[in-house]
Design a protein around this motif. Structure first.
Motif, PDB file in Angstrom:
ATOM      1  N   LYS A 124      46.444  34.091  45.873  1.00 38.29           N
ATOM      2  CA  LYS A 124      45.942  35.445  45.649  1.00 38.29           C
ATOM      3  C   LYS A 124      45.801  35.700  44.163  1.00 38.29           C
ATOM      4  O   LYS A 124      46.494  35.105  43.355  1.00 38.29           O
ATOM      5  CB  LYS A 124      46.894  36.488  46.258  1.00 38.29           C
ATOM      6  CG  LYS A 124      47.014  36.435  47.759  1.00 38.29           C
ATOM      7  CD  LYS A 124      47.780  37.634  48.286  1.00 38.29           C
ATOM      8  CE  LYS A 124      49.220  37.599  47.852  1.00 38.29           C
ATOM      9  NZ  LYS A 124      50.004  38.718  48.419  1.00 38.29           N
ATOM     10  N   LYS A 125      44.895  36.600  43.826  1.00 39.26           N
ATOM     11  CA  LYS A 125      44.729  37.025  42.450  1.00 39.26           C
ATOM     12  C   LYS A 125      45.317  38.418  42.281  1.00 39.26           C
ATOM     13  O   LYS A 125      45.229  39.252  43.176  1.00 39.26           O
ATOM     14  CB  LYS A 125      43.247  37.031  42.060  1.00 39.26           C
ATOM     15  CG  LYS A 125      42.591  35.657  42.071  1.00 39.26           C
ATOM     16  CD  LYS A 125      43.095  34.791  40.934  1.00 39.26           C
ATOM     17  CE  LYS A 125      42.316  33.478  40.876  1.00 39.26           C
ATOM     18  NZ  LYS A 125      42.795  32.599  39.796  1.00 39.26           N
ATOM     19  N   GLU A 126      45.883  38.673  41.150  1.00 38.78           N
ATOM     20  CA  GLU A 126      46.473  39.974  40.880  1.00 38.78           C
ATOM     21  C   GLU A 126      45.381  40.999  40.605  1.00 38.78           C
ATOM     22  O   GLU A 126      44.620  40.865  39.658  1.00 38.78           O
ATOM     23  CB  GLU A 126      47.404  39.879  39.663  1.00 38.78           C
ATOM     24  CG  GLU A 126      48.173  41.156  39.384  1.00 38.78           C
ATOM     25  CD  GLU A 126      49.084  41.515  40.537  1.00 38.78           C
ATOM     26  OE1 GLU A 126      48.918  42.633  41.064  1.00 38.78           O
ATOM     27  OE2 GLU A 126      49.926  40.690  40.924  1.00 38.78           O
ATOM     28  N   ILE A 127      45.295  42.005  41.471  1.00 41.86           N
ATOM     29  CA  ILE A 127      44.310  43.072  41.250  1.00 41.86           C
ATOM     30  C   ILE A 127      44.982  44.432  41.135  1.00 41.86           C
ATOM     31  O   ILE A 127      44.309  45.450  41.094  1.00 41.86           O
ATOM     32  CB  ILE A 127      43.244  43.096  42.370  1.00 41.86           C
ATOM     33  CG1 ILE A 127      43.886  43.386  43.731  1.00 41.86           C
ATOM     34  CG2 ILE A 127      42.445  41.815  42.401  1.00 41.86           C
ATOM     35  CD1 ILE A 127      42.856  43.597  44.844  1.00 41.86           C
ATOM     36  N   ALA A 136      36.416  43.271  38.861  1.00 38.65           N
ATOM     37  CA  ALA A 136      37.552  42.776  39.644  1.00 38.65           C
ATOM     38  C   ALA A 136      37.127  41.759  40.693  1.00 38.65           C
ATOM     39  O   ALA A 136      37.835  40.796  40.949  1.00 38.65           O
ATOM     40  CB  ALA A 136      38.265  43.942  40.310  1.00 38.65           C
ATOM     41  N   LEU A 137      35.969  41.963  41.296  1.00 39.67           N
ATOM     42  CA  LEU A 137      35.556  41.126  42.417  1.00 39.67           C
ATOM     43  C   LEU A 137      34.500  40.092  42.048  1.00 39.67           C
ATOM     44  O   LEU A 137      34.140  39.253  42.865  1.00 39.67           O
ATOM     45  CB  LEU A 137      35.025  42.004  43.551  1.00 39.67           C
ATOM     46  CG  LEU A 137      36.006  43.058  44.060  1.00 39.67           C
ATOM     47  CD1 LEU A 137      35.380  43.838  45.186  1.00 39.67           C
ATOM     48  CD2 LEU A 137      37.295  42.414  44.513  1.00 39.67           C
ATOM     49  N   SER A 197      42.377  38.764  47.880  1.00 40.47           N
ATOM     50  CA  SER A 197      43.356  39.820  47.601  1.00 40.47           C
ATOM     51  C   SER A 197      42.798  41.180  47.996  1.00 40.47           C
ATOM     52  O   SER A 197      43.517  42.040  48.521  1.00 40.47           O
ATOM     53  CB  SER A 197      43.717  39.814  46.109  1.00 40.47           C
ATOM     54  OG  SER A 197      44.293  38.583  45.735  1.00 40.47           O
ATOM     55  N   HIS A 202      43.811  47.187  38.809  1.00 44.45           N
ATOM     56  CA  HIS A 202      42.596  47.931  39.126  1.00 44.45           C
ATOM     57  C   HIS A 202      42.767  48.889  40.302  1.00 44.45           C
ATOM     58  O   HIS A 202      41.958  49.801  40.483  1.00 44.45           O
ATOM     59  CB  HIS A 202      41.456  46.968  39.458  1.00 44.45           C
ATOM     60  CG  HIS A 202      41.123  46.015  38.344  1.00 44.45           C
ATOM     61  ND1 HIS A 202      40.616  46.435  37.146  1.00 44.45           N
ATOM     62  CD2 HIS A 202      41.218  44.659  38.265  1.00 44.45           C
ATOM     63  CE1 HIS A 202      40.412  45.377  36.364  1.00 44.45           C
ATOM     64  NE2 HIS A 202      40.773  44.298  37.021  1.00 44.45           N
ATOM     65  N   TYR A 260      40.066  36.840  43.912  1.00 37.94           N
ATOM     66  CA  TYR A 260      40.085  38.298  43.906  1.00 37.94           C
ATOM     67  C   TYR A 260      39.618  38.865  45.246  1.00 37.94           C
ATOM     68  O   TYR A 260      40.161  39.867  45.727  1.00 37.94           O
ATOM     69  CB  TYR A 260      39.180  38.834  42.789  1.00 37.94           C
ATOM     70  CG  TYR A 260      39.716  38.600  41.403  1.00 37.94           C
ATOM     71  CD1 TYR A 260      40.851  39.258  40.955  1.00 37.94           C
ATOM     72  CD2 TYR A 260      39.083  37.712  40.540  1.00 37.94           C
ATOM     73  CE1 TYR A 260      41.353  39.045  39.686  1.00 37.94           C
ATOM     74  CE2 TYR A 260      39.580  37.489  39.261  1.00 37.94           C
ATOM     75  CZ  TYR A 260      40.711  38.156  38.840  1.00 37.94           C
ATOM     76  OH  TYR A 260      41.200  37.930  37.583  1.00 37.94           O
ATOM     77  N   SER A 261      38.633  38.232  45.836  1.00 37.12           N
ATOM     78  CA  SER A 261      38.103  38.768  47.091  1.00 37.12           C
ATOM     79  C   SER A 261      39.117  38.680  48.216  1.00 37.12           C
ATOM     80  O   SER A 261      39.220  39.584  49.043  1.00 37.12           O
ATOM     81  CB  SER A 261      36.816  38.017  47.469  1.00 37.12           C
ATOM     82  OG  SER A 261      35.812  38.278  46.532  1.00 37.12           O
TER      83      SER A 261
END
Length: 723
Positions: free
Chosen positions: A616-619, A646-647, A372, A622, A369-370
């Motif tokens: 990557k993570k889908e954010i 999220a993070l 991304s 948010h 997440y970070s």
């Protein structure tokens, strides 16, 4: 009848500032800020918003409660009554003092400078919440209107504006109705005027009578001449000899630790600077470094400990840290992430950062997440006219290419990399792979006998605490320290200073700390100018390990260029949280063994072998800033919990049981010193085991003995376990 000086803006407990004085302070601040932010404000209209913003505090209910000397908060006091009062809403009753065409901007500035027009936390305190839930909301906000409107009108006139002598109750009611209808019709976007008022109000409220003096030093371009002198040119730091005179606005620099990236990135800046680093220890060290080398008075550090790091004898310096206008602000990307998620205050952050130079140091250290989040931050910063300068020792090619594309490609980015011959001068380490069964006590004993400074890095706090306990028992006579994130904020700062000033010493200081042992976690990985003789480290992702290696044999001189120093890496096995086993195994395989030299020129290929694809993570779910625009309604905020969720950042605090009464009775800055930050997910499983206070940061109370804490930091244990 009260005198105007008797109409208060702040509780007696918080200085008892009268409303006219506070308004004058905010006007002073907004005048400076509206002229210096990159956004083009109507300065005269902004001044009117500053005058209007708190006039509703003349409401008798507000005055009755704020004059009390009990220790209840205003919110608690108002809950004792049978209706909710928001002074911002009462302030709307004075709109008839201004031309109708100015009302929209004035409403933008005032109506949500404390609360979103729709509460993100379902607490029902925004104007649209009250309109829905309380049929008497207009009447309640205008109780005894004829008796107290004169104070607001007098304040408006004191600034030289023409104003009616009397506003009828009907006119006041219609003004509140207009404000609510205006808010209901709001579209998606953001309000610069709301951000401006918040910035000025916070500055004035924090510094009060000292606000005007401190404003003198805001919005200055930092004097970075120290970093541009020929004295900084040095053959041992190849980037010091690379020109920064390139017309392209953005920069991407790839070079080993100790190559001079910090100097180079600072030399590339043209305006005010936001310098981001991932870890608290490196942030503190960078702030101290800049304070010593940059003559501008307003250099700040922003994170959970900023008010402690700032001069404890300089109250203004403590209060300034989170405010706008600094010449240089050192911070983590999380302070910028609020823009992406629409967290309260994001408009002010945007105004402060718009058009500035942003240095992103070691962005590769983020994952999931970070990582991304960093990509999205770069997008939003570029969108708002920032010049972005990225420095890294190790970055996967796929991540590099994506950042390059976001910044507009080679036409807009000045790229700098070292040649293979330059990289060969950074071959500083002999690598030894150790099995899980290796007795590290033998390595430690060997290091002590060689009079070395030894750094041991663990992937988790628990493992660091276990190893440190063993060292206390096995090597009682060797100077040693433990550093990780779960110490009281003030104690952690002290340990960070000890790490740099004592354990990183050259053996000639008072304690003569050679040999010595430091046990740490990832907090020492990035941009911390320390140099040890040997390292033992748990296996980590390759980019993180390379950063760790940079804390050994870091000093650059003729002798060090010819010497390699040992790194011992423990083979990954079993549970390797917080990482994934396959990632660590790939990283471990890329490294040499049996004391072979780690060649710097081979690192890029090794990193790309570990990271062939961009993970990557889908954010998106948010994000509130997408495709160059905000997707949330103007004058609203998102919940801060979204950012934490999220993070996966530290979102909770703890205190020791021995500090419980002191915490309750202390003021805000003393409480900060006692707090121990912790990840919310970590504390959540214990939430029913520990008391949670309802004051300050709502810390969990941990029943740990003080002497155990002094040795090992916070240890989460069941209530009935005696340490």
């Amino acid at each position: 009848m009260k005198q105007l000086k008797d109409i208060l803006a702040k509780s007696i407990l918080y200085g008892g500032t009268d409303l006219l004085t506070h308004t004058q302070q905010v006007v002073t601040c907004i005048s400076k800020m509206s002229e210096n932010f990159k956004y083009e404000f109507d300065s005269k209209l902004a001044l009117k918003g500053a005058i209007l913003h708190d006039l509703g505090k003349a409401h008798p209910k507000f005055q009755k409660r704020i004059s009390g000397k009990d220790k209840k908060t205003l919110l608690e006091k108002f809950e004792d009554e049978n209706y909710i009062l928001r002074h911002e809403i009462s302030s709307m009753a004075f709109l008839p003092c201004f031309p109708n065409e100015e009302w929209p901007v004035l409403i933008d500035m005032v109506i949500a400078h404390h609360k979103s027009i729709v509460s993100p936390n379902y607490e029902g305190r925004g104007i649209l919440d009250l309109k829905t839930q309380d049929r008497n909301w207009i009447q309640n906000h205008l109780i005894e209107w004829n008796d107290w409107q004169k104070y607001g009108i007098a304040i408006i006139k004191s600034f030289g504006f023409d104003c009616v002598d009397y506003i009828t109750l009907e006119q006041a009611e219609n003004a509140l109705k207009y404000a609510s209808q205006y808010c209901e019709a709001k579209k998606k976007g953001w309000s610069p005027y709301r951000g401006l008022l918040k910035a000025a109000d916070h500055f004035a409220s924090a510094l009060e009578k000292n606000a005007e003096e401190n404003l003198k030093y805001t919005f200055e371009t930092p004097d970075l001449s120290y970093y541009r002198t020929k004295d900084r040119y040095n053959d041992f730091y190849p980037l010091s000899k690379v020109t920064t005179d390139d017309f392209r606005p953005h920069s991407m620099v790839v070079a080993p630790t100790g190559a001079g990236k910090t100097d180079f990135l600072l030399r590339r800046t043209k305006g005010r600077v936001f310098y981001t680093l991932p870890f608290q220890a490196s942030i503190d060290a960078m702030w101290v470094r800049l304070k010593k080398t940059v003559p501008n008075k307003d250099i700040r550090v922003l994170h959970g400990m900023s008010k402690i790091v700032a001069d404890k004898n300089n109250v203004d310096e403590q209060l300034l840290q989170p405010l706008v206008g600094s010449s240089i602000k050192v911070l983590t990307p999380y302070q910028l992430a609020g823009i992406l998620f629409g967290i309260s205050g994001f408009e002010t952050i945007l105004l402060d950062i718009q058009g500035c130079d942003i240095i992103l140091d070691e962005v590769h250290t983020y994952s999931g997440y970070s990582r991304s989040m960093i990509l999205e931050i770069v997008r939003v910063l570029k969108n708002f006219g920032c010049r972005i300068h990225i420095g890294t020792a190790t970055m996967p090619t796929v991540l590099y290419k994506e950042l390059l594309e976001i910044l507009g490609g080679k036409e807009n980015v000045y790229e700098v990399k070292l040649s293979d011959s330059e990289l060969s001068t950074y071959n500083r380490h002999n690598i030894f792979k150790e099995s899980n069964k290796t007795d590290i006590n033998l390595i430690i004993q060997n290091s002590i006998e060689k009079n070395e400074k030894l750094l041991i890095i663990c992937n988790t706090i628990k493992k660091a605490q276990i190893i440190y306990k063993n060292i206390l028992y096995k090597f009682p006579d060797t100077p040693k320290m433990l550093i990780h994130s779960r110490f009281k904020r003030a104690d952690r700062l002290r340990r960070e200073l000890d790490l740099k000033e004592i354990y990183n010493g050259n053996g000639e200081n008072n304690l003569g700390l050679s040999p010595c042992i430091v046990v740490a976690t990832q907090v020492v990985e990035v941009s911390l100018d320390i140099s040890f003789d040997r390292m033992i480290t748990e296996c980590a992702p390759l980019d993180s390990m390379i950063q760790r290696f940079g804390r050994v044999n870091r000093i650059r001189n003729e002798e060090s260029r010819l010497v390699q120093k040992p790194i011992h890496i423990i083979e990954p096995e079993g549970n390797v949280l917080p990482y994934k086993l396959d990632l660590l195994q790939k990283s471990f395989e890329q490294l040499p063994d049996n004391g072979e030299v780690l060649e710097e020129k081979t690192l890029q290929e090794k990193i790309d072998n570990v990271y062939p694809h961009l993970d990557k993570k889908e954010i998106d779910i948010h994000l509130k800033f997408k495709d160059g625009r905000f997707t949330m309604k103007e004058l609203t905020d998102n919940k801060k919990g979204i950012l934490i969720e999220a993070l996966e950042i530290e979102g909770a605090t703890c205190i020791l049981e021995s500090d419980r009464e002191r915490y309750i009775e202390s003021n805000w800055d003393e409480r900060i010193r006692l707090e121990i930050p912790i990840n919310w997910k970590t504390i959540y499983r214990y939430k029913n085991e520990y008391e949670q206070l309802k004051v300050g940061s709502y810390p969990f109370v941990i029943p740990q003995k003080e002497e155990e804490y002094e040795k090992y930091g916070l240890q989460l244990v069941e209530q009935n376990i005696i340490l």
